[in-house]
Motif scaffolding. Structure first.
Motif, short mmCIF file in Angstrom:
data_model
loop_
_atom_site.label_atom_id
_atom_site.label_comp_id
_atom_site.label_asym_id
_atom_site.label_seq_id
_atom_site.Cartn_x
_atom_site.Cartn_y
_atom_site.Cartn_z
N GLY A 1 0.80 -1.20 0.00
CA GLY A 1 0.00 0.00 0.00
C GLY A 1 0.84 1.26 0.00
N LEU A 2 0.17 2.38 -0.15
CA LEU A 2 0.79 3.69 -0.07
C LEU A 2 0.00 4.52 0.94
CD1 LEU A 2 1.36 4.63 -3.84
CD2 LEU A 2 3.12 4.04 -2.17
N ILE A 3 0.72 5.24 1.78
CA ILE A 3 0.10 6.19 2.68
C ILE A 3 0.41 7.59 2.15
CG2 ILE A 3 0.04 7.16 5.00
CD1 ILE A 3 0.80 4.40 6.06
N ASP A 4 -0.63 8.31 1.77
CA ASP A 4 -0.47 9.70 1.36
C ASP A 4 -0.57 10.55 2.63
OD1 ASP A 4 -0.43 9.58 -1.65
OD2 ASP A 4 -2.30 8.51 -1.27
N PRO A 5 0.56 11.10 3.09
CA PRO A 5 0.56 11.81 4.37
C PRO A 5 -0.16 13.16 4.26
CG PRO A 5 2.69 12.04 3.31
CD PRO A 5 1.89 11.10 2.46
N PRO A 6 -0.78 13.59 5.35
CA PRO A 6 -1.50 14.87 5.32
C PRO A 6 -0.54 16.05 5.17
CG PRO A 6 -1.39 14.02 7.55
CD PRO A 6 -0.85 12.94 6.66
N GLU A 7 -0.97 17.03 4.41
CA GLU A 7 -0.20 18.26 4.28
C GLU A 7 -0.75 19.27 5.28
OE1 GLU A 7 -0.12 19.66 0.26
OE2 GLU A 7 0.34 17.66 -0.57
N GLY A 8 0.14 20.01 5.90
CA GLY A 8 -0.30 20.99 6.89
C GLY A 8 -0.78 20.31 8.15
N GLU A 9 -1.77 20.90 8.77
CA GLU A 9 -2.31 20.38 10.03
C GLU A 9 -3.07 19.08 9.81
OE1 GLU A 9 -5.34 21.74 13.64
OE2 GLU A 9 -4.84 23.13 12.01
N LEU A 10 -2.77 18.08 10.63
CA LEU A 10 -3.46 16.79 10.55
C LEU A 10 -4.90 16.93 11.01
CD1 LEU A 10 -3.56 13.66 10.31
CD2 LEU A 10 -2.75 13.59 12.69
N ARG A 11 -5.83 16.48 10.15
CA ARG A 11 -7.25 16.48 10.50
C ARG A 11 -7.73 15.08 10.83
NH1 ARG A 11 -10.11 18.27 5.62
NH2 ARG A 11 -11.96 18.15 6.93
N GLY A 12 -7.06 14.06 10.29
CA GLY A 12 -7.48 12.69 10.55
C GLY A 12 -6.89 11.73 9.53
N TRP A 13 -7.23 10.45 9.72
CA TRP A 13 -6.72 9.38 8.86
C TRP A 13 -7.86 8.56 8.28
CZ3 TRP A 13 -1.67 9.36 7.61
CH2 TRP A 13 -0.78 10.00 8.47
N GLY A 14 -7.61 8.03 7.08
CA GLY A 14 -8.63 7.19 6.45
C GLY A 14 -8.02 6.07 5.64
N VAL A 15 -8.86 5.15 5.20
CA VAL A 15 -8.46 4.04 4.33
C VAL A 15 -9.35 4.07 3.09
CG1 VAL A 15 -8.49 1.52 4.05
CG2 VAL A 15 -7.47 2.54 6.10
N PHE A 16 -8.74 3.87 1.93
CA PHE A 16 -9.46 3.86 0.65
C PHE A 16 -9.44 2.45 0.08
CE2 PHE A 16 -10.11 4.23 -3.84
CZ PHE A 16 -10.93 5.32 -4.02
N ALA A 17 -10.59 1.98 -0.41
CA ALA A 17 -10.71 0.67 -1.04
C ALA A 17 -11.03 0.85 -2.53
CB ALA A 17 -11.79 -0.17 -0.37
N HIS A 18 -10.18 0.30 -3.39
CA HIS A 18 -10.36 0.47 -4.83
C HIS A 18 -11.42 -0.48 -5.39
CE1 HIS A 18 -8.29 -3.28 -5.87
NE2 HIS A 18 -7.28 -2.93 -5.07
N GLY A 19 -11.75 -0.29 -6.67
CA GLY A 19 -12.76 -1.09 -7.34
C GLY A 19 -12.29 -2.49 -7.69
N PHE A 20 -13.13 -3.21 -8.40
CA PHE A 20 -13.02 -4.64 -8.68
C PHE A 20 -11.59 -5.12 -8.96
CE2 PHE A 20 -14.26 -8.27 -11.70
CZ PHE A 20 -14.50 -9.15 -10.67
N THR A 21 -10.96 -4.63 -10.02
CA THR A 21 -9.58 -5.03 -10.34
C THR A 21 -8.71 -3.80 -10.58
OG1 THR A 21 -10.05 -5.17 -12.72
CG2 THR A 21 -10.37 -7.17 -11.42
N LEU A 22 -9.05 -2.67 -9.99
CA LEU A 22 -8.44 -1.40 -10.36
C LEU A 22 -7.07 -1.14 -9.73
CD1 LEU A 22 -11.61 0.88 -10.36
CD2 LEU A 22 -10.47 -0.20 -12.31
N GLY A 23 -6.91 -1.42 -8.45
CA GLY A 23 -5.63 -1.20 -7.79
C GLY A 23 -5.50 0.18 -7.16
N LYS A 24 -4.49 0.31 -6.31
CA LYS A 24 -4.27 1.53 -5.54
C LYS A 24 -3.83 2.71 -6.40
CE LYS A 24 0.62 0.72 -4.32
NZ LYS A 24 0.82 -0.21 -5.44
N ASP A 25 -3.30 2.44 -7.61
CA ASP A 25 -2.80 3.50 -8.47
C ASP A 25 -3.80 3.90 -9.55
OD1 ASP A 25 -0.26 3.63 -7.15
OD2 ASP A 25 0.30 1.78 -8.18
N SER A 26 -5.01 3.39 -9.47
CA SER A 26 -6.05 3.79 -10.42
C SER A 26 -6.36 5.27 -10.21
CB SER A 26 -7.31 2.95 -10.22
OG SER A 26 -7.84 3.15 -8.92
N PRO A 27 -6.87 5.94 -11.25
CA PRO A 27 -7.12 7.38 -11.11
C PRO A 27 -7.97 7.76 -9.91
CG PRO A 27 -7.30 6.74 -13.41
CD PRO A 27 -7.13 5.47 -12.62
N ALA A 28 -9.06 7.04 -9.68
CA ALA A 28 -9.93 7.38 -8.56
C ALA A 28 -9.19 7.26 -7.23
CB ALA A 28 -11.17 6.48 -8.56
#
Length: 250
Positions: free
Chosen positions: A17-44
Motif C-alpha cells: 500500500g501507499l500512505i499519502d501523508p497529510p499536508e499541513g495540520e493533521l485532520r485525521g486518517w482514512g483508508v481507501f478501497a479500490h474497485g473490482f480489479t483497479l488497484g491503488k494507483d487507479s485514477p480514482a
C-alpha cells in the motif's frame, strides 16, 4: 511523498500500500478501497487520496490480493476477503498510531467498506463512490464465463489488459453477499456519491443504498463524471466534497 508500506492479508500473502501523508495540520486518517480489479494507483484511488492529503486527511490505499504490488493470486480472493483485508488495513493503521476515522470505497470497494465498517470500531464515517447495492452486480463483467466456471471450477478473465483467474468460490461468495442488513445496521454517517450518467454501475444503486440507510445519511450527485472518475478534476472534486462532509467526524 507517499510512504510505501506492506501488511499481511487475512489469508497470508503480503499486501502493498501507499500512505499519502497529510499536508499541513493533521485532520485525521482514512483508508481507501479500490474497485473490482483497479488497484491503488487507479485514477480514482490515487487522485482522491492525494487531494484528501492536501486537505489534511492522510489516506492509506492498497492493492487487493494479487493486484499491483501485492502478493498472492487474485483468484484466491473474494468479496469476503476484500472486506476482511480492509479491516486488516485499518488495524495496521491503528497499530501504527494513525487511528482511522474515515472509510472511502470506490465501485466494488464502496460495497466492501460498508461491510468492513462493522469490524472497524474506530471508523466514524463511511463514503461510497459509484458503489453497487448488490456486490453480485460485478457478475455482468464475467457473465459469459459463469457456465464454464461452474463446470470446471475456474476460467480466465481478461480485463484491463490483465488475465486473471476467476474461481467458483468467488462467484458463489459474491452471490451470497447481502449489503441490505449491513447498511441498515451501519450506525455511522454515510455519504453516497454517484454520477447520474454512470454507465457501469447505474444510479439506481445509489438510490437503493440511500433508501436502505438510516440517518445521518447524505447523497451527492457527481454530475458529468464517468464511473472511473477519469475526467479532469472529477476525482479531486469528489475528494473536496468528502473532506468537507467528513470534517465533523475526523
Amino acid at each position: 511523498m507517499a510512504e510505501r508500506i506492506t501488511f499481511p492479508s487475512t489469508t497470508g500473502p503480503t499486501l502493498a500500500g501507499l500512505i499519502d501523508p497529510p499536508e499541513g495540520e493533521l485532520r485525521g486518517w482514512g483508508v481507501f478501497a479500490h474497485g473490482f480489479t483497479l488497484g491503488k494507483d487507479s485514477p480514482a484511488a490515487s487522485r482522491i487520496c492525494k487531494q484528501l492529503a492536501r486537505e489534511g486527511v492522510g489516506m492509506l490505499r492498497f492493492d487487493a490480493l494479487g493486484l499491483g504490488h501485492s502478493e498472492g493470486d487474485w483468484g484466491d480472493g473474494s468479496f469476503s476477503h476484500k472486506v476482511a483485508d480492509i479491516a486488516r488495513a485499518v488495524q495496521f493503521m491503528n497499530d501504527s498510531g494513525r487511528e482511522v476515522r474515515l472509510l472511502v470505497g470506490h465501485s466494488f470497494g464502496g460495497s466492501a467498506v460498508i461491510a468492513a465498517a462493522h469490524a472497524c470500531p474506530t471508523a466514524a464515517a463511511v463514503v461510497t463512490i459509484g458503489a453497487p447495492f448488490d456486490p453480485g452486480h460485478v457478475e455482468h463483467i464475467y457473465d459469459a464465463l459463469v457456465g464454464r466456471i461452474e463446470a470446471e471450477g475456474e476460467a480466465q478473465l481478461l480485463i484491463g489488459g490483465k488475465a486473471l483467474t476467476l474461481r467458483r468460490h468467488f462467484v458463489e461468495d459474491v452471490r451470497t453477499a447481502d449489503l441490505r442488513e449491513c447498511i441498515m445496521t451501519l450506525r455511522r454517517p454515510l455519504l453516497v456519491m454517484h454520477s447520474p450518467t454512470d454507465n457501469t454501475v447505474g444510479i439506481a444503486n445509489a438510490s437503493e443504498i440511500f433508501r436502505t440507510a438510516r440517518h445521518p445519511r447524505n447523497f451527492i450527485s457527481l454530475e458529468g463524471a464517468d464511473h472511473l472518475l477519469t475526467g479532469r478534476n472529477q476525482a479531486a472534486r469528489a475528494a473536496r466534497i468528502i473532506s468537507a462532509w467528513a470534517d465533523q467526524y475526523l
